[in-house]
Every structure is written in structure tokens, then in C-alpha cells.
Design an enzyme around this catalytic site. Structure first.
Site, PDB file in Angstrom:
ATOM      1  N   CYS A  83       0.863  -1.272   0.128  1.00  0.00           N
ATOM      2  CA  CYS A  83       0.056  -0.065   0.161  1.00  0.00           C
ATOM      3  C   CYS A  83       0.914   1.315  -0.057  1.00  0.00           C
ATOM      4  O   CYS A  83       1.437   1.454  -0.971  1.00  0.00           O
ATOM      5  CB  CYS A  83      -0.887  -0.127   1.218  1.00  0.00           C
ATOM      6  SG  CYS A  83      -2.381   1.030   0.937  1.00  0.00           S
ATOM      7  N   HIS A 194      -3.743  -4.778   0.022  1.00  0.00           N
ATOM      8  CA  HIS A 194      -3.564  -5.280   1.440  1.00  0.00           C
ATOM      9  C   HIS A 194      -3.537  -6.963   1.365  1.00  0.00           C
ATOM     10  O   HIS A 194      -4.732  -7.533   1.658  1.00  0.00           O
ATOM     11  CB  HIS A 194      -4.461  -4.980   2.544  1.00  0.00           C
ATOM     12  CG  HIS A 194      -4.188  -3.552   2.680  1.00  0.00           C
ATOM     13  ND1 HIS A 194      -3.217  -3.011   3.511  1.00  0.00           N
ATOM     14  CD2 HIS A 194      -4.945  -2.437   2.089  1.00  0.00           C
ATOM     15  CE1 HIS A 194      -3.365  -1.786   3.733  1.00  0.00           C
ATOM     16  NE2 HIS A 194      -4.347  -1.039   2.797  1.00  0.00           N
ATOM     17  N   GLU A 196      -2.428  -9.141   3.544  1.00  0.00           N
ATOM     18  CA  GLU A 196      -3.047  -9.502   4.670  1.00  0.00           C
ATOM     19  C   GLU A 196      -4.514  -9.557   4.954  1.00  0.00           C
ATOM     20  O   GLU A 196      -5.097 -10.064   6.115  1.00  0.00           O
ATOM     21  CB  GLU A 196      -2.376  -8.710   5.913  1.00  0.00           C
ATOM     22  CG  GLU A 196      -2.832  -7.416   6.072  1.00  0.00           C
ATOM     23  CD  GLU A 196      -2.469  -6.419   5.255  1.00  0.00           C
ATOM     24  OE1 GLU A 196      -2.910  -5.089   5.422  1.00  0.00           O
ATOM     25  OE2 GLU A 196      -1.684  -6.474   4.293  1.00  0.00           O
TER      26      GLU A 196
END
Length: 217
Positions: A83, A194, A196
Site C-alpha cells: 500500500c 492489502h 493480509e
């Protein structure tokens, strides 16, 4: 035993990145969340996450004395930007009237605009771009291993990366415009979304990074 350092400069939900990497890292490897330049320099792999504004990001990196450690890591070992950690690798951002970034790669971080439109339907698109979107892989890379092309990843951003060199682009996505969603060169891989927060595809990318030797193929 390898050490994977996640750079903590006070921006972003680093706990989610840390927890995801702890799930997928090889047994015996250490995942450390650190703001120490010395720990970053000593790590075998480095993750550079972040969210928020480019100006704030650059201020915090400078304030924590991390600029040289980030540049060294990006030049010397497996390095993953996420990001904002992708955006500030470029030379310049349009944000807040313009801000100089780290300049690892030539190019500009551009604003989607106040009211971008879908080029097919003409529908207005909200900014920030928030939610799931497909990634179209531009070329093979070890971090795409086990990830189908056009897999969906989770995005939250108002600005997108426009590298000056098309050879840097590792994936694109579309939101009013087609934009660079991942870039890669040598030991660096950086992604706008992202991983994650991107379910199995995101965990697979982090799994791949935790085992990557920093070579593009």
C-alpha cells in the site's frame, strides 16, 4: 533461522500484517515488528507496509531515522512494499499539492480524481477505491506462485502508482483507469492492495514472500 522484519513507523494496522506473516512463515523463522534501523538492516527479509497520507508517511520515516535502512533493504534483500509502502518507493506523489518520496523508482503517485467513472457503464466511482478487485498479472514472478491470474485482492486507496518505466509493472487493476497494482524489479516486490486482508490469495502471496530468495525468477 531467518528474520523477517516488518517496519513500524507508526502508520497502518501492522498487527494484521504481523499475524498473517506469522501464519505462513517457515517454522523456526522469526517475524519481528520493529522501528529500529539496526534491526531492519540485520533482517533477512523486509516488509514495508503502511496506509494514510504520503506526507505523513515520509515525515514518520524521516523522524524514525529509517530512510537509509529502507533504501538499503530495497537495494539488497527480499523486500515487500504494501500500500503506502509501495507508493513512497516512487519519486513523487501528487498528494497535498506534491510531495517528494523515496525515489527508488522514477514515476508519480496520481489521484483517481473527485469523481472517476467506469469507462464501460459511465457509472460514478467512489474515492477512495475500497473493496475487492481483480489483479491481472503482467508477467510471471515467484510471488505469483499458486495464485491464479485475475484473483481478487482487497484495496483501500485514493492514489495509484504510475511508474515511468513500464517494465516495473507486475500487475494491473482497473478502477476508472487501468493502473499499476504491483511492481517488481530484482529483489523488490510491491503491491497496492492489502494481502493480509485478501483471504487465501493474499496469504499465498505472503507465504511466497517468506520463502523468496529475492531473485525475479
Amino acid at each position: 533461522m531467518a528474520v523477517l522484519a516488518i517496519i513500524d513507523y507508526g502508520m497502518g494496522n501492522l498487527r494484521s500484517v504481523s499475524n498473517a506473516l506469522l501464519r505462513v512463515a517457515p517454522a523456526g523463522d522469526r517475524v519481528v515488528l520493529t522501528s529500529s534501523p539496526e534491526v531492519v538492516r540485520a533482517a533477512d527479509r523486509v516488509v514495508f507496509p503502511g496506509q494514510g497520507a504520503a506526507r505523513d508517511c515520509m515525515r514518520e520515516i524521516v523522524g524514525h531515522g529509517l530512510v537509509d535502512a529502507v533504501l538499503d533493504a530495497a537495494a539488497s534483500r527480499p523486500f515487500l512494499g504494501i500500500c503506502m509502502g509501495m507508493q513512497v518507493l516512487l519519486a513523487h506523489s501528487e498528494e497535498n499539492g506534491g510531495i517528494d518520496c523515496l525515489g527508488v523508482y522514477p514515476g508519480t503517485v496520481r489521484y483517481f480524481g473527485r469523481s472517476p467513472r467506469d469507462p464501460l457503464s459511465g457509472e460514478r466511482l467512489k474515492v477512495p477505491h475500497m473493496g475487492w478487485n481483480q489483479l491481472q498479472q503482467s508477467r510471471p514472478h515467484p510471488l505469483w506462485s499458486g495464485i491464479l491470474d485475475l484473483s481478487r485482492f482487497y484495496f483501500v486507496h485514493s492514489y495509484y502508482v504510475a511508474p515511468a518505466e513500464t517494465g516495473l509493472v507486475a500487475a494491473t487493476a482497473s478502477y476508472g483507469v487501468d493502473f499499476c497494482a504491483a511492481l517488481a524489479r530484482d529483489n523488490v516486490f510491491a503491491i497496492q492492495c492489502h494481502p493480509e486482508k485478501s483471504a487465501e490469495a493474499g496469504l499465498q502471496l505472503l507465504h511466497n514472500f517468506a520463502r523468496w530468495n529475492g531473485k525475479p525468477a
